[in-house]
Design a protein around this motif. Structure first.
Motif, PDB file in Angstrom:
ATOM      1  N   GLY A   1       7.805  -4.374  -6.181  1.00  0.00           N
ATOM      2  CA  GLY A   1       7.119  -4.877  -7.367  1.00  0.00           C
ATOM      3  C   GLY A   1       6.080  -3.951  -7.942  1.00  0.00           C
ATOM      4  O   GLY A   1       5.160  -4.415  -8.633  1.00  0.00           O
ATOM      5  N   LEU A   2       6.196  -2.651  -7.695  1.00  0.00           N
ATOM      6  CA  LEU A   2       5.237  -1.676  -8.241  1.00  0.00           C
ATOM      7  C   LEU A   2       5.920  -0.687  -9.183  1.00  0.00           C
ATOM      8  O   LEU A   2       5.428   0.438  -9.372  1.00  0.00           O
ATOM      9  N   ALA A   3       7.018  -1.107  -9.784  1.00  0.00           N
ATOM     10  CA  ALA A   3       7.804  -0.180 -10.605  1.00  0.00           C
ATOM     11  C   ALA A   3       6.979   0.435 -11.733  1.00  0.00           C
ATOM     12  O   ALA A   3       7.142   1.608 -12.064  1.00  0.00           O
ATOM     13  N   GLY A   4       6.093  -0.337 -12.343  1.00  0.00           N
ATOM     14  CA  GLY A   4       5.306   0.184 -13.459  1.00  0.00           C
ATOM     15  C   GLY A   4       3.988   0.805 -13.061  1.00  0.00           C
ATOM     16  O   GLY A   4       3.194   1.186 -13.925  1.00  0.00           O
ATOM     17  N   LEU A   5       3.747   0.916 -11.733  1.00  0.00           N
ATOM     18  CA  LEU A   5       2.449   1.402 -11.265  1.00  0.00           C
ATOM     19  C   LEU A   5       2.572   2.668 -10.431  1.00  0.00           C
ATOM     20  O   LEU A   5       1.655   3.002  -9.677  1.00  0.00           O
ATOM     21  N   GLY A   6       3.686   3.367 -10.567  1.00  0.00           N
ATOM     22  CA  GLY A   6       3.884   4.576  -9.780  1.00  0.00           C
ATOM     23  C   GLY A   6       2.871   5.662 -10.086  1.00  0.00           C
ATOM     24  O   GLY A   6       2.595   6.514  -9.249  1.00  0.00           O
ATOM     25  N   GLY A   7       2.307   5.646 -11.293  1.00  0.00           N
ATOM     26  CA  GLY A   7       1.326   6.654 -11.667  1.00  0.00           C
ATOM     27  C   GLY A   7      -0.093   6.306 -11.282  1.00  0.00           C
ATOM     28  O   GLY A   7      -1.012   7.115 -11.499  1.00  0.00           O
ATOM     29  N   ARG A   8      -0.317   5.121 -10.709  1.00  0.00           N
ATOM     30  CA  ARG A   8      -1.669   4.731 -10.285  1.00  0.00           C
ATOM     31  C   ARG A   8      -2.102   5.534  -9.070  1.00  0.00           C
ATOM     32  O   ARG A   8      -1.328   5.788  -8.159  1.00  0.00           O
ATOM     33  N   ARG A   9      -3.370   5.924  -9.039  1.00  0.00           N
ATOM     34  CA  ARG A   9      -3.886   6.686  -7.910  1.00  0.00           C
ATOM     35  C   ARG A   9      -4.208   5.754  -6.744  1.00  0.00           C
ATOM     36  O   ARG A   9      -4.615   4.599  -6.943  1.00  0.00           O
ATOM     37  N   LEU A  10      -4.041   6.243  -5.531  1.00  0.00           N
ATOM     38  CA  LEU A  10      -4.237   5.421  -4.341  1.00  0.00           C
ATOM     39  C   LEU A  10      -5.629   4.810  -4.294  1.00  0.00           C
ATOM     40  O   LEU A  10      -5.803   3.678  -3.847  1.00  0.00           O
ATOM     41  N   GLY A  11      -6.622   5.551  -4.753  1.00  0.00           N
ATOM     42  CA  GLY A  11      -7.993   5.063  -4.689  1.00  0.00           C
ATOM     43  C   GLY A  11      -8.287   3.915  -5.632  1.00  0.00           C
ATOM     44  O   GLY A  11      -9.340   3.290  -5.518  1.00  0.00           O
ATOM     45  N   THR A  12      -7.371   3.635  -6.581  1.00  0.00           N
ATOM     46  CA  THR A  12      -7.593   2.552  -7.549  1.00  0.00           C
ATOM     47  C   THR A  12      -6.773   1.309  -7.235  1.00  0.00           C
ATOM     48  O   THR A  12      -6.863   0.327  -7.966  1.00  0.00           O
ATOM     49  N   LEU A  13      -5.979   1.338  -6.162  1.00  0.00           N
ATOM     50  CA  LEU A  13      -5.105   0.200  -5.843  1.00  0.00           C
ATOM     51  C   LEU A  13      -5.893  -0.936  -5.195  1.00  0.00           C
ATOM     52  O   LEU A  13      -6.778  -0.704  -4.368  1.00  0.00           O
ATOM     53  N   SER A  14      -5.558  -2.150  -5.566  1.00  0.00           N
ATOM     54  CA  SER A  14      -6.130  -3.322  -4.910  1.00  0.00           C
ATOM     55  C   SER A  14      -5.520  -3.466  -3.522  1.00  0.00           C
ATOM     56  O   SER A  14      -4.557  -2.767  -3.165  1.00  0.00           O
ATOM     57  N   LEU A  15      -6.077  -4.389  -2.717  1.00  0.00           N
ATOM     58  CA  LEU A  15      -5.549  -4.600  -1.367  1.00  0.00           C
ATOM     59  C   LEU A  15      -4.085  -5.001  -1.411  1.00  0.00           C
ATOM     60  O   LEU A  15      -3.264  -4.487  -0.644  1.00  0.00           O
ATOM     61  N   GLY A  16      -3.725  -5.918  -2.312  1.00  0.00           N
ATOM     62  CA  GLY A  16      -2.337  -6.359  -2.405  1.00  0.00           C
ATOM     63  C   GLY A  16      -1.408  -5.220  -2.792  1.00  0.00           C
ATOM     64  O   GLY A  16      -0.304  -5.084  -2.246  1.00  0.00           O
TER      65      GLY A  16
END
Length: 343
Positions: free
Chosen positions: A117-132
């Motif tokens: 369920g992260l198909a649209g979030l591949g470009g997000r940096r690890l440091g900005t990800l929520s716990l889920g």
């Protein structure tokens, strides 16, 4: 199938080992919970299985120890804690790096992002990800090699009910297609709800190995949770009426103004409170935890047989013969929802 035999961590000065002579198995097609309070040795047991920590004992994955498996990522998927990686790295970049390390095509990274369920979030940096999101990325990392076995340490810790529902579906899907799932938890109610089998640790030692139904029957029991500003008064009148009626009712005062009443029901407690004019803010049926059973005495385990309440008695490691272990299971069917890796 995963078989852990005689796992024992390195002794610590003036302290018992964190894991002591632990033997159990997690079967293919089942979700197995390794249950224990914080400090009971759950994480250490996983690290011993994965040969990340020194100690004694051996773990077989479909009949083979991990160090003898040519492509470990295709046999075992692991999630221990948060996803390691530089905070500035993207989720897609992290998975592609792991693809290279595991020897699988980099296209697998985008496939797994879609699965979790992260198909649209591949470009997000690890440091900005929520716990889920971080936990979902961890599952994507574990599934990269399309492994037979999943080993997960506290995967539901800190997740919302919605994320927990998603997690349950993921583990059930993996098991339903012949995979093996072993995860740790400190919540007995979660173990009873999610797992097919529950292995209970206390002080690093095995205290019970039961199917979920037997575990619920012997470890959990129904209770009435009552929240009232007059907890002491209500506890006294409930206990008094139970004694007068010669009924077995136990009233336990919890933190704050909460009572746990065992051996009764909401209707009876509500009527008692009404008769005595006690204000009640909350009245609900719940499941309470009895706590783990005492650990069996060393050397008391008998040959592997089905005991009462579905509990399994395990052969001590000294009595095991590696040649007697079951042979590797045949290839499992394809798991379409998890996008199997082309071999």
């Amino acid at each position: 199938m995963l078989q852990a035999i005689g796992l024992t961590s390195t002794h610590r000065r003036d302290l018992p080992p964190a894991v002591d002579d632990l033997t159990f198995e997690a079967r293919s097609g089942c979700v197995t919970a390794l249950l224990g309070a914080p400090g009971s040795g759950k994480t250490t047991a996983l690290r011993l299985m994965l040969e990340l920590e020194s100690g004694r004992g051996v773990t077989y994955f479909r009949g083979n120890p991990l160090h003898s498996i040519a492509h470990p990522a295709r046999e075992v998927g692991v999630l221990l804690g948060d996803v390691p990686g530089h905070p500035a790295r993207t989720a897609r970049g992290q998975l592609r790096l792991l693809c290279a390390a595991a020897g699988v095509p980099v296209s697998r990274a985008d496939e797994m992002l879609d699965v979790v369920g992260l198909a649209g979030l591949g470009g997000r940096r690890l440091g900005t990800l929520s716990l889920g999101m971080d936990r979902r990325l961890g599952f994507a990392s574990a599934l990269l090699g399309d492994p037979q076995t999943l080993i997960l340490d506290e995967p539901s810790k800190g997740l919302s009910p919605r994320e927990n529902s998603w997690l349950s579906g993921l583990l059930r899907t993996h098991a339903s297609y012949g995979g093996t799932v072993l995860y740790t938890t400190s919540d007995p109610k979660e173990a009873a709800r999610l797992a097919d089998r529950v292995v209970t640790l206390d002080g690093g030692r095995l205290v019970a190995d039961q199917d979920a139904a037997a575990f619920s029957r012997t470890r959990l029991r129904p209770r009435v949770a009552v929240r009232t500003p007059h907890a002491a008064r209500l506890a006294a009148v409930v206990a008094g009426e139970a004694r007068a009626a010669q009924r077995s009712v136990e009233v336990v005062t919890e933190e704050g103004n909460l009572l746990s009443v065992y051996g009764s029901n909401c209707a009876e407690i509500g009527e008692t409170a009404f008769r005595h004019g006690v204000l009640v803010h909350r009245l609900t049926d719940e499941v309470g935890d009895r706590g783990p059973a005492p650990a069996p005495a060393r050397g008391a385990a008998s040959a592997a047989t089905a005991g009462t309440d579905g509990e399994k008695r395990l052969v001590p490691p000294s009595a095991e013969r590696p040649g007697a272990l079951s042979r590797p299971s045949p290839p499992r069917p394809v798991r379409p929802s998890l996008i199997p890796l082309s071999r």
